[in-house]
Design a protein around this motif. Sequence first.
Motif, PDB file in Angstrom:
ATOM      1  N   ILE A  72      -3.057   9.265  -1.068  1.00  0.00           N
ATOM      2  CA  ILE A  72      -3.280   7.949  -1.663  1.00  0.00           C
ATOM      3  C   ILE A  72      -2.977   6.868  -0.630  1.00  0.00           C
ATOM      4  O   ILE A  72      -3.759   5.924  -0.447  1.00  0.00           O
ATOM      5  N   GLN A  73      -1.861   7.014   0.074  1.00  0.00           N
ATOM      6  CA  GLN A  73      -1.511   6.036   1.118  1.00  0.00           C
ATOM      7  C   GLN A  73      -2.560   6.029   2.223  1.00  0.00           C
ATOM      8  O   GLN A  73      -2.986   4.971   2.689  1.00  0.00           O
ATOM      9  N   GLY A  74      -2.969   7.203   2.649  1.00  0.00           N
ATOM     10  CA  GLY A  74      -3.983   7.291   3.708  1.00  0.00           C
ATOM     11  C   GLY A  74      -5.292   6.661   3.297  1.00  0.00           C
ATOM     12  O   GLY A  74      -5.929   5.958   4.084  1.00  0.00           O
ATOM     13  N   GLY A  75      -5.697   6.889   2.049  1.00  0.00           N
ATOM     14  CA  GLY A  75      -6.929   6.263   1.550  1.00  0.00           C
ATOM     15  C   GLY A  75      -6.814   4.753   1.504  1.00  0.00           C
ATOM     16  O   GLY A  75      -7.752   4.034   1.879  1.00  0.00           O
ATOM     17  N   ASN A  76      -5.668   4.269   1.053  1.00  0.00           N
ATOM     18  CA  ASN A  76      -5.460   2.819   0.994  1.00  0.00           C
ATOM     19  C   ASN A  76      -5.494   2.188   2.382  1.00  0.00           C
ATOM     20  O   ASN A  76      -6.145   1.168   2.598  1.00  0.00           O
ATOM     21  N   HIS A  77      -4.775   2.798   3.321  1.00  0.00           N
ATOM     22  CA  HIS A  77      -4.726   2.246   4.675  1.00  0.00           C
ATOM     23  C   HIS A  77      -6.084   2.364   5.373  1.00  0.00           C
ATOM     24  O   HIS A  77      -6.472   1.461   6.124  1.00  0.00           O
ATOM     25  N   THR A  78      -6.811   3.440   5.120  1.00  0.00           N
ATOM     26  CA  THR A  78      -8.138   3.600   5.710  1.00  0.00           C
ATOM     27  C   THR A  78      -9.100   2.550   5.166  1.00  0.00           C
ATOM     28  O   THR A  78      -9.883   1.955   5.918  1.00  0.00           O
ATOM     29  N   ALA A  79      -9.048   2.308   3.854  1.00  0.00           N
ATOM     30  CA  ALA A  79      -9.907   1.276   3.265  1.00  0.00           C
ATOM     31  C   ALA A  79      -9.566  -0.103   3.828  1.00  0.00           C
ATOM     32  O   ALA A  79     -10.462  -0.906   4.131  1.00  0.00           O
TER      33      ALA A  79
ATOM     34  N   LEU B 124       0.820  -1.208   0.000  1.00  0.00           N
ATOM     35  CA  LEU B 124       0.000   0.000   0.000  1.00  0.00           C
ATOM     36  C   LEU B 124       0.857   1.262   0.000  1.00  0.00           C
ATOM     37  O   LEU B 124       0.456   2.288  -0.556  1.00  0.00           O
ATOM     38  N   ASN B 125       2.032   1.201   0.610  1.00  0.00           N
ATOM     39  CA  ASN B 125       2.922   2.363   0.600  1.00  0.00           C
ATOM     40  C   ASN B 125       3.533   2.610  -0.775  1.00  0.00           C
ATOM     41  O   ASN B 125       3.938   3.731  -1.078  1.00  0.00           O
ATOM     42  N   LEU B 126       3.617   1.584  -1.598  1.00  0.00           N
ATOM     43  CA  LEU B 126       4.169   1.746  -2.950  1.00  0.00           C
ATOM     44  C   LEU B 126       3.143   2.250  -3.958  1.00  0.00           C
ATOM     45  O   LEU B 126       3.508   2.642  -5.062  1.00  0.00           O
ATOM     46  N   ALA B 127       1.880   2.232  -3.601  1.00  0.00           N
ATOM     47  CA  ALA B 127       0.817   2.607  -4.535  1.00  0.00           C
ATOM     48  C   ALA B 127       1.000   3.997  -5.159  1.00  0.00           C
ATOM     49  O   ALA B 127       0.798   4.151  -6.361  1.00  0.00           O
ATOM     50  N   PRO B 128       1.395   5.030  -4.411  1.00  0.00           N
ATOM     51  CA  PRO B 128       1.551   6.341  -5.051  1.00  0.00           C
ATOM     52  C   PRO B 128       2.655   6.384  -6.106  1.00  0.00           C
ATOM     53  O   PRO B 128       2.621   7.209  -7.010  1.00  0.00           O
ATOM     54  N   LYS B 129       3.636   5.490  -6.003  1.00  0.00           N
ATOM     55  CA  LYS B 129       4.693   5.462  -7.005  1.00  0.00           C
ATOM     56  C   LYS B 129       4.233   4.776  -8.285  1.00  0.00           C
ATOM     57  O   LYS B 129       4.771   5.033  -9.354  1.00  0.00           O
ATOM     58  N   ALA B 130       3.248   3.890  -8.157  1.00  0.00           N
ATOM     59  CA  ALA B 130       2.757   3.153  -9.314  1.00  0.00           C
ATOM     60  C   ALA B 130       1.540   3.812  -9.952  1.00  0.00           C
ATOM     61  O   ALA B 130       1.248   3.563 -11.112  1.00  0.00           O
ATOM     62  N   THR B 131       0.836   4.641  -9.195  1.00  0.00           N
ATOM     63  CA  THR B 131      -0.392   5.247  -9.683  1.00  0.00           C
ATOM     64  C   THR B 131      -0.338   6.762  -9.495  1.00  0.00           C
ATOM     65  O   THR B 131      -0.111   7.236  -8.388  1.00  0.00           O
ATOM     66  N   VAL B 132      -0.563   7.472 -10.555  1.00  0.00           N
ATOM     67  CA  VAL B 132      -0.656   8.928 -10.477  1.00  0.00           C
ATOM     68  C   VAL B 132      -2.129   9.291 -10.612  1.00  0.00           C
ATOM     69  O   VAL B 132      -2.760   8.981 -11.619  1.00  0.00           O
ATOM     70  N   VAL B 133      -2.674   9.911  -9.583  1.00  0.00           N
ATOM     71  CA  VAL B 133      -4.079  10.296  -9.582  1.00  0.00           C
ATOM     72  C   VAL B 133      -4.155  11.804  -9.773  1.00  0.00           C
ATOM     73  O   VAL B 133      -3.525  12.564  -9.039  1.00  0.00           O
ATOM     74  N   ARG B 134      -4.924  12.219 -10.770  1.00  0.00           N
ATOM     75  CA  ARG B 134      -5.115  13.651 -11.026  1.00  0.00           C
ATOM     76  C   ARG B 134      -6.596  13.974 -10.936  1.00  0.00           C
ATOM     77  O   ARG B 134      -7.434  13.270 -11.490  1.00  0.00           O
ATOM     78  N   LEU B 135      -6.892  15.055 -10.239  1.00  0.00           N
ATOM     79  CA  LEU B 135      -8.252  15.561 -10.134  1.00  0.00           C
ATOM     80  C   LEU B 135      -8.272  16.986 -10.661  1.00  0.00           C
ATOM     81  O   LEU B 135      -7.673  17.882 -10.056  1.00  0.00           O
ATOM     82  N   ASP B 136      -8.886  17.168 -11.798  1.00  0.00           N
ATOM     83  CA  ASP B 136      -9.001  18.491 -12.421  1.00  0.00           C
ATOM     84  C   ASP B 136      -7.621  19.133 -12.616  1.00  0.00           C
ATOM     85  O   ASP B 136      -7.417  20.313 -12.332  1.00  0.00           O
TER      86      ASP B 136
END
Length: 137
Positions: free
Chosen positions: A114-121, A93-105
Amino acid sequence: MTTARPPGHEEARPYVRPRDRWWFARRRSLAVFVLRELTSVLVAWTVAYLLLLLGAVADGTTERFAALAARPWMVALNVLALAATAFHAVTFLNLAPKATVVRLDGWRVPAWMIQGGNHTAWLAVSALLAYLVLRSS
């Protein structure tokens, strides 16, 4: 026909760089990477164990499974597998931001979000499963 070579003129061999068996121990990030990959074996054991449990439930042989699961070596293996699976999940889950780039507007979501969302889920799903399992017993 072979020609005789003068002494001291052996055929040149390509240079083979010696391999370092402990290359991953030189840097902490590499050691964590190798440890994470090794935990995959215990993650696979966890999956196999759960499949054995499902098979025992389907066959009605849960008493035999419970007797096997209560053995000290099995308890120790499963505690080790739990720790390895938790380590594997956290590092994944800590590696997720390096593999996924999320853009909003046009705005890039920061890595900590991203890490916080993953760990919360993960925590929410774990709490739901714990509630369902503990409620039924």
